[in-house]
Design an enzyme around this catalytic site. Structure first.
Site, PDB file in Angstrom:
ATOM      1  N   GLY A 321      31.543   1.570  13.255  1.00  0.00           N
ATOM      2  CA  GLY A 321      32.249   1.447  11.983  1.00  0.00           C
ATOM      3  C   GLY A 321      31.822   2.519  11.005  1.00  0.00           C
ATOM      4  O   GLY A 321      32.633   3.042  10.236  1.00  0.00           O
ATOM      5  N   TRP A 324      33.521   5.682  12.029  1.00  0.00           N
ATOM      6  CA  TRP A 324      34.929   5.669  11.635  1.00  0.00           C
ATOM      7  C   TRP A 324      35.096   6.170  10.208  1.00  0.00           C
ATOM      8  O   TRP A 324      36.090   6.845   9.889  1.00  0.00           O
ATOM      9  CB  TRP A 324      35.489   4.248  11.744  1.00  0.00           C
ATOM     10  CG  TRP A 324      36.887   4.122  11.226  1.00  0.00           C
ATOM     11  CD1 TRP A 324      38.039   4.400  11.891  1.00  0.00           C
ATOM     12  CD2 TRP A 324      37.295   3.698   9.910  1.00  0.00           C
ATOM     13  NE1 TRP A 324      39.135   4.169  11.089  1.00  0.00           N
ATOM     14  CE2 TRP A 324      38.706   3.740   9.870  1.00  0.00           C
ATOM     15  CE3 TRP A 324      36.597   3.288   8.777  1.00  0.00           C
ATOM     16  CZ2 TRP A 324      39.424   3.378   8.737  1.00  0.00           C
ATOM     17  CZ3 TRP A 324      37.316   2.928   7.639  1.00  0.00           C
ATOM     18  CH2 TRP A 324      38.708   2.979   7.629  1.00  0.00           C
ATOM     19  N   HIS A 325      34.120   5.878   9.357  1.00  0.00           N
ATOM     20  CA  HIS A 325      34.236   6.280   7.958  1.00  0.00           C
ATOM     21  C   HIS A 325      34.120   7.787   7.770  1.00  0.00           C
ATOM     22  O   HIS A 325      34.627   8.326   6.777  1.00  0.00           O
ATOM     23  CB  HIS A 325      33.169   5.577   7.116  1.00  0.00           C
ATOM     24  CG  HIS A 325      33.545   4.189   6.705  1.00  0.00           C
ATOM     25  ND1 HIS A 325      33.346   3.098   7.512  1.00  0.00           N
ATOM     26  CD2 HIS A 325      34.121   3.713   5.574  1.00  0.00           C
ATOM     27  CE1 HIS A 325      33.773   2.006   6.892  1.00  0.00           C
ATOM     28  NE2 HIS A 325      34.261   2.354   5.721  1.00  0.00           N
ATOM     29  N   GLY A 326      33.452   8.459   8.658  1.00  0.00           N
ATOM     30  CA  GLY A 326      33.321   9.896   8.478  1.00  0.00           C
ATOM     31  C   GLY A 326      32.637  10.557   9.657  1.00  0.00           C
ATOM     32  O   GLY A 326      31.786   9.947  10.312  1.00  0.00           O
ATOM     33  N   PHE A 459      38.938   9.321   4.855  1.00  0.00           N
ATOM     34  CA  PHE A 459      38.579   8.598   6.062  1.00  0.00           C
ATOM     35  C   PHE A 459      39.801   8.305   6.933  1.00  0.00           C
ATOM     36  O   PHE A 459      39.650   7.800   8.007  1.00  0.00           O
ATOM     37  CB  PHE A 459      37.870   7.293   5.718  1.00  0.00           C
ATOM     38  CG  PHE A 459      36.698   7.483   4.782  1.00  0.00           C
ATOM     39  CD1 PHE A 459      35.847   8.557   4.963  1.00  0.00           C
ATOM     40  CD2 PHE A 459      36.487   6.623   3.725  1.00  0.00           C
ATOM     41  CE1 PHE A 459      34.783   8.752   4.105  1.00  0.00           C
ATOM     42  CE2 PHE A 459      35.418   6.811   2.861  1.00  0.00           C
ATOM     43  CZ  PHE A 459      34.570   7.871   3.049  1.00  0.00           C
TER      44      PHE A 459
END
Length: 459
Positions: A321, A324-326, A459
């Site tokens: 997770g 996924w944000h960066g 993102f």
């Protein structure tokens, strides 16, 4: 096209609403094609070169879904998911993984030329594809026509930064005639009020806080020592900046969708009042939390195969997770830290002991604050400078700007959510006039300042 821009508020939104109203009254069968066309136009306004990517993404996934429906070959769904993740990986993570593999140089990849940036919303519409495809294979999702499926993926209020919407939450609403409802006017008014509240949160609270955040992190990135006052000012300000920025976007998205007759799921529930880290993730970016739980944590084993497997699934889910944000190791570290924190909470609950609510809130808030540093800092070196300042290992400093931060903290902690407040607000002409006045003030503020992009657009 930003929600907080003249182009959207004074041109696109009024024109879109007028066209939608006319079509809904005269040719209701054209309502969905119109919404899809408006959504593609909205997406293309930012960079028309990415429109083919969105269109091909919708078309390819729909065709593979149709092939699966007819042939019932499970590998078709697997292929579709792999293709989606591969496209996301090429655009978002090629440079990141190249940096981890010695001798591999992918930093020169420029698919569209001229230094094209990351396609907006690619992480969000990729996850929308995945949710539908997984549910289709499991027998939970039905067959949908191309226009309806395309609208599910590209619906403009949520295509760029969510919320992450499950097909079961919106598909049935696409078949309705929203302006034929008895409460159509009231729903429209509440949607407009949500839009105004979201603009207030973004323009009057979230954006000004960036002035307390950016200079400190820029100094830290250059290796400059950060004082105690500067570090805590930047850390607290960013915690509330990202909340008001992202929750403000969500309020706008929900409000705009409601004006078109669509109810989107809520994404925030006063997260800084959380009494545990588990409680925080039930309140922060709620649709992402549910996605990670149902489409990653549970498939990895969840709580069905013993404690060691559960701990691993929890940690892996949060680390992914974070990624996924960066595309950066600081994001992975942020996610991994939350994974370790959730694992610690799980083990604590297994002991049967409890923590006093006030202590639980303080520990949770401090943990979230300290980990936001990893989220905001571009490098570990910059994060270390901030941590040194927060721990008092540098100078004490002075000039802590506490008034704006304190106001933001009170608003964020007291609540209620904008959705709850708007739903409880009785119909009132005075309220409508007040909303109109605030909207005009927002326009003046937008005209006075440069338009700030939303944090989650990256993102």
């Amino acid at each position: 096209m930003l929600f907080n821009s003249f182009a959207f508020l004074l041109v696109f939104l009024p024109v879109a609403l007028l066209l939608h109203w006319l079509v809904e009254r005269v040719r209701p069968q054209l309502r969905l094609p119109l919404l899809l066309a408006l959504s593609v136009a909205f997406y293309g306004y930012w960079d028309w070169r990415f429109v083919p990517l969105l269109v091909l993404s919708v078309l390819l996934n729909w065709l593979l879904a149709q092939a699966f429906i007819r042939l019932r070959l499970g590998w078709l769904i697997a292929l579709a998911i792999i293709v989606n993740l591969a496209v996301l990986g090429v655009f978002k993570y090629a440079g990141f993984f190249a940096g981890l593999l010695p001798g591999l140089d992918l930093t020169g990849i420029d698919v569209f030329g001229s230094g094209a940036a990351l396609p907006l919303g690619i992480s969000f519409f990729t996850f929308h594809h995945v949710m539908y495809l997984v549910d289709l294979k499991a027998g939970r999702a039905p067959d949908f026509g191309l226009v309806k499926y395309g609208l599910y993926i590209a619906f403009f209020p949520q295509v760029l930064a969510g919320p992450l919407v499950r097909w079961s939450e919106v598909m049935h609403q696409f078949d309705q005639r929203p302006y034929a409802r008895a409460d159509a006017a009231e729903r429209f008014a509440r949607g407009l009020l949500l839009l105004v509240v979201g603009l207030i949160k973004k323009v009057f609270i979230g954006d000004p806080l960036s002035a307390y955040v950016n200079p400190v992190y820029e100094a830290a990135a250059k290796g400059t020592a950060v004082s105690l006052a500067e570090a805590w000012q930047a850390t607290l300000a960013f915690a509330f900046q990202i909340y008001f920025d992202f929750s403000g976007y969500t309020d706008m998205a929900l409000g705009i969708a409601l004006m078109f007759g669509i109810v989107l799921p809520q994404n925030f529930e006063v997260p800084y009042r959380a009494l545990s880290l588990q409680d925080f993730w039930r309140r922060w970016h709620m649709t992402l939390s549910r996605f990670l739980r149902d489409y990653l944590y549970i498939p990895l084993g969840g709580n069905r195969h013993g404690l060691p497997r559960q701990v691993w699934a929890l940690f892996a889910t949060m680390a992914l997770g974070g990624l996924w944000h960066g595309a950066g190791l600081t994001f992975v570290a942020w996610g991994a830290a939350h994974g370790l924190g959730l694992c610690a909470g799980l083990l604590w609950r297994r002991t049967g002991r409890t923590i006093p609510p006030l202590v639980g809130w303080a520990l949770t808030f401090l943990f979230v604050l300290f980990t936001w540093v990893l989220f905001r800092a571009q490098t570990f070196e910059a994060a270390l400078r901030i941590y040194e300042g927060m721990l008092g290992l540098t100078s004490i400093g002075h000039g802590f700007k506490w008034r704006t931060i304190l106001l933001a903290a009170l608003v964020a902690l007291i609540g209620p959510t904008a959705w709850a407040a708007v739903q409880r607000a009785p119909p009132s002409r005075l309220l409508a006039v007040a909303a109109a006045v605030v909207f005009v003030l927002v326009l003046f503020k937008i005209g006075d300042d440069a338009n700030y992009e939303f944090i989650y657009f990256q993102f």
